[in-house]
Design a protein around this motif. Structure first.
Motif, PDB file in Angstrom:
ATOM      1  N   MET A 215       0.622  -1.257   0.068  1.00 58.72           N
ATOM      2  CA  MET A 215       0.060  -0.046  -0.151  1.00 58.72           C
ATOM      3  C   MET A 215       0.879   1.429  -0.111  1.00 58.72           C
ATOM      4  N   ALA A 216       1.927   1.066  -0.797  1.00 55.95           N
ATOM      5  CA  ALA A 216       2.967   2.487  -0.656  1.00 55.95           C
ATOM      6  C   ALA A 216       2.145   3.575  -1.406  1.00 55.95           C
ATOM      7  N   LEU A 217       1.172   3.344  -2.317  1.00 60.33           N
ATOM      8  CA  LEU A 217       0.614   4.612  -2.906  1.00 60.33           C
ATOM      9  C   LEU A 217      -0.548   5.033  -2.348  1.00 60.33           C
ATOM     10  N   GLY A 218      -0.857   4.232  -1.402  1.00 61.72           N
ATOM     11  CA  GLY A 218      -2.277   4.788  -0.449  1.00 61.72           C
ATOM     12  C   GLY A 218      -3.285   5.007  -1.387  1.00 61.72           C
ATOM     13  N   LEU A 219      -3.922   6.018  -1.004  1.00 62.21           N
ATOM     14  CA  LEU A 219      -5.222   6.312  -1.947  1.00 62.21           C
ATOM     15  C   LEU A 219      -5.104   7.553  -2.799  1.00 62.21           C
ATOM     16  N   ALA A 220      -3.847   7.822  -3.195  1.00 64.63           N
ATOM     17  CA  ALA A 220      -3.628   9.017  -4.051  1.00 64.63           C
ATOM     18  C   ALA A 220      -4.189   8.518  -5.421  1.00 64.63           C
ATOM     19  N   PRO A 221      -3.933   7.410  -6.196  1.00 60.88           N
ATOM     20  CA  PRO A 221      -4.674   7.361  -7.388  1.00 60.88           C
ATOM     21  C   PRO A 221      -6.367   7.466  -7.303  1.00 60.88           C
ATOM     22  N   TYR A 222      -6.785   7.179  -6.230  1.00 62.71           N
ATOM     23  CA  TYR A 222      -8.357   7.133  -6.332  1.00 62.71           C
ATOM     24  C   TYR A 222      -8.611   8.544  -6.213  1.00 62.71           C
ATOM     25  N   ILE A 223      -7.966   9.133  -5.380  1.00 63.42           N
ATOM     26  CA  ILE A 223      -8.233  10.751  -5.007  1.00 63.42           C
ATOM     27  C   ILE A 223      -8.091  11.524  -6.436  1.00 63.42           C
ATOM     28  N   ASN A 224      -6.921  10.986  -7.097  1.00 66.05           N
ATOM     29  CA  ASN A 224      -6.686  11.774  -8.471  1.00 66.05           C
ATOM     30  C   ASN A 224      -7.867  11.367  -9.417  1.00 66.05           C
ATOM     31  N   ALA A 225      -8.369  10.272  -9.583  1.00 64.81           N
ATOM     32  CA  ALA A 225      -9.336   9.863 -10.217  1.00 64.81           C
ATOM     33  C   ALA A 225     -10.487  10.658  -9.827  1.00 64.81           C
ATOM     34  N   SER A 226     -10.878  10.738  -8.550  1.00 63.30           N
ATOM     35  CA  SER A 226     -11.965  11.781  -8.189  1.00 63.30           C
ATOM     36  C   SER A 226     -11.929  12.831  -8.759  1.00 63.30           C
ATOM     37  N   ILE A 227     -10.751  13.747  -8.584  1.00 60.19           N
ATOM     38  CA  ILE A 227     -10.565  15.082  -9.088  1.00 60.19           C
ATOM     39  C   ILE A 227     -10.795  15.185 -10.794  1.00 60.19           C
ATOM     40  N   ILE A 228     -10.414  14.184 -11.343  1.00 66.68           N
ATOM     41  CA  ILE A 228     -10.502  14.125 -12.765  1.00 66.68           C
ATOM     42  C   ILE A 228     -11.831  13.958 -13.183  1.00 66.68           C
ATOM     43  N   LEU A 229     -12.695  13.075 -12.336  1.00 66.25           N
ATOM     44  CA  LEU A 229     -14.089  12.876 -12.876  1.00 66.25           C
ATOM     45  C   LEU A 229     -14.920  14.171 -12.452  1.00 66.25           C
ATOM     46  N   GLN A 230     -14.689  14.736 -11.254  1.00 67.68           N
ATOM     47  CA  GLN A 230     -15.216  16.167 -11.080  1.00 67.68           C
ATOM     48  C   GLN A 230     -15.033  17.287 -12.014  1.00 67.68           C
ATOM     49  N   LEU A 231     -13.838  17.448 -12.556  1.00 67.44           N
ATOM     50  CA  LEU A 231     -13.531  18.162 -13.486  1.00 67.44           C
ATOM     51  C   LEU A 231     -14.166  18.023 -14.730  1.00 67.44           C
ATOM     52  N   LEU A 232     -14.166  16.730 -15.245  1.00 72.65           N
ATOM     53  CA  LEU A 232     -14.978  16.410 -16.252  1.00 72.65           C
ATOM     54  C   LEU A 232     -16.527  16.669 -16.313  1.00 72.65           C
ATOM     55  N   GLN A 233     -17.033  16.522 -15.065  1.00 70.76           N
ATOM     56  CA  GLN A 233     -18.648  17.013 -15.170  1.00 70.76           C
ATOM     57  C   GLN A 233     -18.814  18.396 -15.461  1.00 70.76           C
ATOM     58  N   PHE A 234     -17.797  19.188 -15.582  1.00 72.04           N
ATOM     59  CA  PHE A 234     -18.074  20.510 -15.953  1.00 72.04           C
ATOM     60  C   PHE A 234     -17.940  20.694 -17.518  1.00 72.04           C
ATOM     61  N   VAL A 235     -17.188  19.697 -18.292  1.00 68.52           N
ATOM     62  CA  VAL A 235     -16.935  19.655 -19.414  1.00 68.52           C
ATOM     63  C   VAL A 235     -17.743  18.716 -20.419  1.00 68.52           C
ATOM     64  N   VAL A 236     -17.919  17.670 -19.865  1.00 70.15           N
ATOM     65  CA  VAL A 236     -18.467  16.565 -20.677  1.00 70.15           C
ATOM     66  C   VAL A 236     -20.230  16.527 -20.039  1.00 70.15           C
ATOM     67  N   PRO A 237     -20.918  16.909 -21.157  1.00 64.15           N
ATOM     68  CA  PRO A 237     -22.427  17.111 -20.979  1.00 64.15           C
ATOM     69  C   PRO A 237     -23.220  15.865 -20.214  1.00 64.15           C
ATOM     70  N   SER A 238     -22.634  14.553 -20.635  1.00 69.01           N
ATOM     71  CA  SER A 238     -23.215  13.375 -20.322  1.00 69.01           C
ATOM     72  C   SER A 238     -22.996  13.002 -18.664  1.00 69.01           C
ATOM     73  N   LEU A 239     -21.792  13.504 -18.524  1.00 70.89           N
ATOM     74  CA  LEU A 239     -21.484  13.335 -16.866  1.00 70.89           C
ATOM     75  C   LEU A 239     -21.945  14.230 -16.125  1.00 70.89           C
ATOM     76  N   GLU A 240     -22.413  15.566 -16.607  1.00 76.25           N
ATOM     77  CA  GLU A 240     -22.884  16.499 -15.997  1.00 76.25           C
ATOM     78  C   GLU A 240     -24.445  16.116 -15.612  1.00 76.25           C
ATOM     79  N   GLU A 241     -25.178  15.600 -16.710  1.00 75.03           N
ATOM     80  CA  GLU A 241     -26.214  15.123 -16.607  1.00 75.03           C
ATOM     81  C   GLU A 241     -26.345  13.884 -15.670  1.00 75.03           C
ATOM     82  N   LEU A 242     -25.244  13.183 -15.669  1.00 77.49           N
ATOM     83  CA  LEU A 242     -25.156  12.070 -14.707  1.00 77.49           C
ATOM     84  C   LEU A 242     -25.216  12.538 -13.165  1.00 77.49           C
ATOM     85  N   SER A 243     -24.619  13.481 -12.991  1.00 79.49           N
ATOM     86  CA  SER A 243     -24.429  13.952 -11.656  1.00 79.49           C
ATOM     87  C   SER A 243     -25.897  14.388 -10.977  1.00 79.49           C
TER      88      SER A 243
END
Length: 352
Positions: free
Chosen positions: A1-29
């Motif tokens: 577990m040397a990486l910890g939760l960093a990849p998951y947190i980065n993935a969460s950041i990317i998905l939340q940023l994409l919600q402002f760019v991708v209309p389908s993700l915005e509708e899904l949210s």
């Protein structure tokens, strides 16, 4: 577990940023619990390639430091798969805590990691203390207590906006309640996001130093220089990241337009403000001013270790404003969840 939760947190950041760019993700949210579950699923899918990438960067870092000598393909694949699996195991444990426990599982795991290091940190600090450091250490302890109190105050502080509701059944009378706007609306999430991103330049520097020479080594050296945790540029970048993520996450969790619409549907209004767009603009202005104080406070907490080392001059004492904020926030959230469970238990007993 040397990486910890960093990849998951980065993935969460990317998905939340994409919600402002991708209309389908915005509708899904906007589709409530189902939409949130699908976004969480996409986040887990994205975590896997990010975990492999960061695991390889970790391998490059350990190799550059001479901690890994074997460079055959099987050893590299084994190391990368092992660290990526550890991250997914940590994500799975965090989701189990969220589903069957109290509070947010990811935050709770980060909290557990910080608390588990406290005995080691305190023991190491006690060994390096000298009699001439008695006054700075006393000031350090006093400031730590003050900061903990400020963290609790900022987490619990709210701006109450009076809201009135017209009740036809009461002969045209109005009832009054409050719309609470928390000063720290985003909680500890902006700092967790910023910590994940602020470490990326260091990983990039180590990766460039290990895979190339000449120009690559020069670029990696410049990156390492500017993003040294003791440098001013690093702390300024860290501070701005926290402030930016505070505004971003506050905009995600609190939608003035939706609040205004719900108030209008339920016959509620803010005194002196017309329903509709005027209420939305008013809420946006108040939220912007309130968030400014919360963002500046979170940014200060994030760079607190550098500030303390510069003022007190004891670099061996490990103080983490971020750690204090996470610990206090998780404890307060845990207390609120326990109180909610107790209230629900009393209601269920009353209904029986």
């Amino acid at each position: 577990m040397a990486l910890g939760l960093a990849p998951y947190i980065n993935a969460s950041i990317i998905l939340q940023l994409l919600q402002f760019v991708v209309p389908s993700l915005e509708e899904l949210s906007k589709e409530g619990e189902y939409g949130q579950e699908k976004i969480n699923q996409y986040t887990r899918f994205l975590t896997v390639p990010l975990a492999f990438f960061q695991a390889f960067a970790m391998y490059a870092l350990l190799k550059s430091q001479g901690l890994i000598l074997s460079t055959d393909v099987n050893s590299i694949i084994s190391l990368v798969i092992t660290m990526a699996t550890g991250t997914m195991l940590a994500v799975w444990m965090g989701e189990l805590i969220t589903e069957y426990g109290l509070g947010n599982g990811v935050s709770f795991l980060i909290f557990a990691g910080i608390v588990s290091r406290l005995p080691v940190v305190l023991t190491q600090s006690s060994f390096v203390l000298q009699p001439e450091n008695a006054l700075p250490v006393t000031g350090f302890i006093v400031l730590s207590i003050v900061i903990i109190g400020l963290v609790v105050l900022m987490n619990e502080a709210t701006r109450k906006i009076p809201v009135r509701y017209a009740r036809r059944a009461s002969g045209g009378m109005t009832t009054e309640s409050y719309l609470p706007l928390r000063l720290n609306q985003a909680g500890v999430i902006p700092i967790i996001f910023a910590v994940s991103l602020v470490l990326l330049p260091s990983f990039l520097s180590q990766f460039l130093a290990s895979v190339g020479g000449g120009k690559m080594a020069q670029i990696s050296g410049q990156i390492a220089l500017y993003f040294n945790p003791q440098s001013t540029s690093y702390n300024v970048f860290y501070f701005l990241l926290v402030v930016g993520f505070t505004y971003f996450y506050t905009a995600v969790v609190f939608n003035p337009e939706k609040i205004s619409e719900n108030l209008q549907k339920n016959g509620g209004f803010i005194q002196g403000i017309r329903p509709g767009s005027a209420t939305t603009n008013y809420l946006s202005q108040v939220l912007s001013r309130v968030t400014l104080f919360g963002a500046l406070f979170l940014g200060f907490i994030a760079i607190l270790p550098a500030v303390f080392q510069g003022i007190i001059g004891i670099p061996n004492l490990v103080i983490g404003g971020t750690g204090i904020l996470i610990v206090v926030s998780v404890i307060l959230e845990l207390v609120r969840d326990l109180e909610a469970k107790l209230v629900m238990g009393r209601y269920e007993g009353f209904l029986r």
